[in-house]
Design a protein around this motif. Structure first.
Motif: not given
Length: 217
Positions: A106, A113, A115-117, A120, A143, A146-147, A150, A152
């Protein structure tokens, strides 16, 4: 071979989703020899050769010449393998190792690109242990901050509700439930909440467990 059905299922899902561990968009940033190294490591993972996959990802991570992005990708691969390693003798140590891997992934993936993965999966790993529920809740909050849109996001809101339940904060749990229900009362996450309410005899209005009245004989 008893493992073959799982392998076939994993490979079929990967072909359908065009993803084993990394998405096509994430793979675009793998350059040169590391593109092939990542591909071989992912293939080993897909074939359930988790020890081999872990070693391949670890080799990429340990290469000092690789960028933080490449190291973060390697750590993500290691994180996926960690909980599936058949050689892990101590479950508690395996969990601790996994948490260290995802936390480091993290941090290295920050503003990339990946970061989200990484965020999560880090939150999910924390949520899987009853000892790190508060940390998982914080990770999901970060999470969603920031997203928020998303794919998820709804699953993250459900997970936050479950964390609040474990932390005995029923009002905040219900806030997550009603947020999802207002968005779409038929969504999977709402049904998961309602299934939990039914099984645990939780009042969806108060969030508290209803007392079971003794039957009259």
């Amino acid at each position: 071979n008893l493992g073959m059905p799982n392998i076939l299922y994993r490979l079929r899902a990967a072909c359908s989703q065009k993803k084993m561990i990394f998405t096509e968009e994430e793979r675009k940033n793998f350059k040169g020899k590391n593109f092939l190294r990542m591909a071989f490591a992912e293939m080993a993972f897909g074939m359930e050769q988790f020890d081999d996959a872990y070693d391949k990802f670890q080799t990429i991570y340990n290469n000092r010449q690789n960028s933080n992005f490449e190291k973060a990708a390697a750590l993500i691969g290691m994180g996926y393998c960690c909980d599936l390693l058949q050689t892990a003798q101590n479950p508690q140590e395996r969990v601790k190792t996994g948490m260290r891997i995802w936390d480091k992934a993290r941090r290295l993936a920050n503003k990339t690109s990946l970061e989200r993965h990484a965020m999560w999966m880090h939150a999910n790993y924390l949520c899987a242990s009853t000892d790190t529920v508060a940390e998982a809740l914080k990770a999901y909050e970060e999470y969603l901050k920031k997203y928020p849109d998303d794919e998820n996001a709804d699953a993250a809101t459900l997970s936050m509700g479950m964390c609040y339940f474990q932390l005995q904060q029923p009002n905040k749990m219900l806030k997550c439930y009603h947020k999802l229900k207002a968005k779409d009362p038929g969504m999977l996450q709402v049904k998961e909440f309602e299934r939990m309410f039914k099984v645990l005899k939780i009042n969806p209005q108060t969030g508290r467990t209803e007392k079971i009245k003794p039957s009259m004989k």
